[in-house]
Design an enzyme around this catalytic site. Structure first.
Site, short mmCIF file in Angstrom:
data_model
loop_
_atom_site.label_atom_id
_atom_site.label_comp_id
_atom_site.label_asym_id
_atom_site.label_seq_id
_atom_site.Cartn_x
_atom_site.Cartn_y
_atom_site.Cartn_z
N ASP A 96 6.73 -21.83 -17.97
CA ASP A 96 6.78 -21.25 -16.64
C ASP A 96 5.62 -21.83 -15.83
O ASP A 96 4.47 -21.79 -16.28
CB ASP A 96 6.63 -19.72 -16.75
CG ASP A 96 7.47 -18.99 -15.73
OD1 ASP A 96 7.35 -19.30 -14.55
OD2 ASP A 96 8.23 -18.09 -16.15
N ASP A 191 8.03 -21.07 -10.63
CA ASP A 191 8.01 -19.75 -10.00
C ASP A 191 7.98 -19.85 -8.47
O ASP A 191 7.21 -20.66 -7.92
CB ASP A 191 6.74 -19.02 -10.49
CG ASP A 191 6.75 -17.54 -10.19
OD1 ASP A 191 7.67 -16.85 -10.66
OD2 ASP A 191 5.82 -17.06 -9.50
N GLU A 244 12.71 -21.39 -9.26
CA GLU A 244 13.09 -20.05 -8.80
C GLU A 244 12.92 -20.07 -7.29
O GLU A 244 11.82 -20.28 -6.78
CB GLU A 244 12.19 -18.98 -9.41
CG GLU A 244 12.67 -17.58 -9.03
CD GLU A 244 11.57 -16.55 -9.01
OE1 GLU A 244 11.87 -15.36 -9.21
OE2 GLU A 244 10.40 -16.91 -8.77
N HIS A 313 13.75 -11.55 -16.36
CA HIS A 313 12.71 -10.52 -16.56
C HIS A 313 12.43 -9.70 -15.30
O HIS A 313 11.60 -8.80 -15.34
CB HIS A 313 11.43 -11.20 -17.03
CG HIS A 313 10.89 -12.13 -15.98
ND1 HIS A 313 11.51 -13.32 -15.65
CD2 HIS A 313 9.83 -12.03 -15.16
CE1 HIS A 313 10.85 -13.91 -14.68
NE2 HIS A 313 9.82 -13.15 -14.36
N ASP A 314 13.08 -10.04 -14.19
CA ASP A 314 12.87 -9.29 -12.94
C ASP A 314 14.03 -8.38 -12.59
O ASP A 314 14.00 -7.70 -11.56
CB ASP A 314 12.70 -10.26 -11.76
CG ASP A 314 11.39 -11.04 -11.82
OD1 ASP A 314 10.41 -10.53 -12.39
OD2 ASP A 314 11.36 -12.16 -11.28
O1 TEU Z 1 9.42 -13.52 -8.85
C1 TEU Z 1 9.62 -13.83 -7.50
C2 TEU Z 1 10.12 -12.76 -6.65
O2 TEU Z 1 10.54 -13.01 -5.56
C3 TEU Z 1 10.03 -11.37 -7.10
O3 TEU Z 1 9.52 -10.65 -6.04
C4 TEU Z 1 11.36 -10.90 -7.47
O4 TEU Z 1 12.29 -11.15 -6.47
C5 TEU Z 1 11.27 -9.44 -7.66
O5 TEU Z 1 10.30 -9.21 -8.63
C6 TEU Z 1 12.57 -8.90 -8.11
O6 TEU Z 1 12.35 -7.58 -8.43
C7 TEU Z 1 8.55 -14.33 -9.57
C8 TEU Z 1 8.50 -13.88 -11.00
O7 TEU Z 1 9.75 -14.05 -11.59
C9 TEU Z 1 8.00 -12.47 -11.05
O8 TEU Z 1 8.01 -11.95 -12.34
C10 TEU Z 1 6.61 -12.46 -10.49
O9 TEU Z 1 6.14 -11.14 -10.39
C11 TEU Z 1 6.54 -13.11 -9.11
O10 TEU Z 1 7.26 -14.34 -9.03
C12 TEU Z 1 5.12 -13.43 -8.77
O11 TEU Z 1 4.66 -14.49 -9.56
#
Ligand code: TEU
Ligand code: CA
Length: 510
Positions: A96, A191, A244, A313-314
């Site tokens: 990542d 990311d 992403e 994971h989000d």
């Molecule tokens: O997520 C990017 C992001 O836009 C997040 O706000 C996401 O849409 C949201 O968490 C959905 O609930 C990335 C990573 O995947 C995330 O885990 C990180 O917290 C974030 O970037 C900051 O690095």
């Protein structure tokens, strides 16, 4: 990357994947011990969510040293061992790459507090903030006394944004990428990569979601950085990148991953993850399968090759989210698996998805560790939401659903279905190289074809996300190649939450 189209990726969230020493936290040795099982599943690449040194404010997405492993996961020797052992199983490791921001504990940020330091311009230090808001809710600027000013953070205050106007920053990033690629990794998941370049710090148009976004969303500067990283680093290795990319439409995504532009190989878009939500993820609306299918089909038609995913994971678990009828949970997860593995693009499976893992039981805010959820809860309370309503939002949307330890004993027939479908992708080139053609979307039924050319075999996929049988006539020459119900005979209707792959009878040979 050689044969990129043939690869299937498996995302590991290391903290909750496999714990080798019983301290309750997953670790690298735990992953090593699971490699054989992953190889048997048939995946080709594992993507590790961050394992770098981090104060863990945003579960590792706040990195304080990009070239060290966080002690909770093990050591750099463990990491080298993981890369080497994975290779023995034919599995590549993708890291990542979180380069929009660092941790506020990163040496660069600490040093940048001194206005005369060369690191000062690595970040956005200003005397006055603008009106931008952050992805995690609240203002995107915080005051720091030592730094003598405000600094920009599009995420938590513990995640200050890097300023790519300073050429020193991109040089640092190139070195970090080389460090990892020289270790033999297979690429990067980048990311929030389409927001790294900020055109200006002018005030933004006021918006309920994100004020300021028009100044940094997929700007020309981002394209420039991606081209430079490809030219100077990535093109020298056998590797790939998946970005992403937040708030992208098909046009923006197409620009970021067009093969001839030399930027990213594919992107994670979000539109299909938003069909049951309004205002980003604050409010949940009823999941509507047809809408979901239309969005997916639109992206299939628009982008030649892209990343396919239903979980990460989000996001809440797909088994709880996209299957409205809990009686058909196991059937539904199999139908979703068929869709994921028969569309055109690179499938990403999130840990535990292959055994049908659902959301976890959560009782109160005390159970929540996700920083985003805590911020949203506080904000909702501040604007007058009663506790029960604020909690309801969090309970449905919190990222903790995906982040809790996986119950590997869960459901083995879902796993069997994943194995079968992965095998088909290896055996049938049409599932990889074939074109996509939408056949129909109605009443929770999604039908599409994969075909190489008019003369060769055609696979017709029918996915039902409905609780009732649904009549569908695939035409005279179609026989069942594979059904998630395990049946061989077709009686003119799909069963509840069934997925079927039909094949031209003349060409099937079965
Ligand atoms: O997520 C990017 C992001 O836009 C997040 O706000 C996401 O849409 C949201 O968490 C959905 O609930 C990335 C990573 O995947 C995330 O885990 C990180 O917290 C974030 O970037 C900051 O690095
Ligand atoms: Ca451990």
């Amino acid at each position: 990357m050689t044969d990129l189209e043939r690869k299937i990726v498996y995302q590991i969230y290391p903290m909750s994947f496999a714990d080798s020493n019983g301290d309750g936290i997953g670790d690298l040795q735990g992953i090593i011990a699971e490699l054989e099982r992953l190889a048997r599943l048939g995946i080709d690449i594992i993507w590790l969510s961050p394992v770098y040194k981090s104060p863990w404010f945003d579960n590792g997405y706040d990195i304080s040293d990009y070239c060290q492993i966080d002690p909770r996961f093990g050591t750099m020797e463990d990491m080298d061992e993981l890369i080497a052992k994975a290779r023995e199983f034919g599995i590549g490791v993708v890291m990542d790459l979180v380069i929009n921001h660092t941790s506020d504990q990163h040496e660069w940020f600490i040093k940048s507090k001194d206005p005369s330091s060369k690191y000062r311009n690595y970040y956005f230090w200003r005397e006055q903030p603008n009106n931008w808001t952050s992805f995690f809710g609240g203002p995107a600027w915080s005051y720091d006394k030592e730094g003598g000013g405000y600094y920009l953070h599009l995420f938590a205050p513990q995640q200050p944004d890097l300023d790519y106007h300073d050429p020193g920053v991109i040089d640092e990033i190139k070195n970090i990428m080389k460090f990892w690629l020289d270790k033999g990794i297979a690429g990067f998941r980048c990311d929030v990569i389409n927001i790294i370049w900020k055109d200006s710090l002018d005030n933004g148009r006021r918006s309920l979601i994100l004020t300021g976004i028009e100044h940094y969303l997929s700007r020309e500067g981002t394209h420039g950085i991606l081209k430079e990283l490809r030219r100077d680093v990535l093109s020298k290795y056998d590797c790939f990148t998946v970005g992403e990319t937040v708030f992208v439409d098909t046009q923006m995504a197409g620009d970021l991953c067009a093969p001839d532009r030399g930027e990213l190989d594919m992107v994670f878009s979000f539109e299909h993850m938003e069909v049951d939500q309004i205002l980003v993820k604050w409010f949940k609306i009823r999941f509507r399968p047809n809408k979901f299918f239309h969005v997916i089909s639109k992206w299939q038609k628009a982008i030649g090759w892209n990343a396919l995913y239903l979980e990460n994971h989000d996001q809440p678990r797909s088994a709880s989210r996209f299957i409205r009828d809990a009686d058909f949970r196991s059937e539904g997860t199999k139908a979703l698996a068929m869709m994921l593995l028969t569309l055109r693009g690179t499938p990403f499976i999130y840990q535990g998805q292959e055994v049908g893992t659902g959301n976890r039981e959560l009782k109160s805010m005390q159970d929540i560790r996700d920083v985003e959820s805590h911020n949203i809860y506080a904000l909702a309370r501040k604007i007058g939401f009663p506790k029960w309503l604020a909690w309801r939002i969090i309970k449905r949307t919190t990222r903790d659903h995906a982040r809790s330890p996986v119950d590997w004993q869960n459901d083995t027939d879902v796993l069997e279905t994943y194995r079968d479908l992965i095998r088909f992708r290896k055996e049938l080139p049409v599932l990889i190289y074939g074109k996509y053609n939408e056949v129909l979307i109605r009443g929770g039924l999604f039908v599409y074809d994969r075909f190489l050319d008019e003369k060769s075999i055609r696979i017709r996929v029918a996915i039902s996300l409905g609780s009732k049988p649904v009549r569908y006539d695939p035409g005279m020459a179609m026989a069942i190649f594979y059904s998630t119900y395990g049946r061989k005979e077709y009686d003119g209707a799909l069963k509840p939450y069934e997925g079927i792959m039909f094949i031209d009878e003349q060409s099937s040979g079965r």
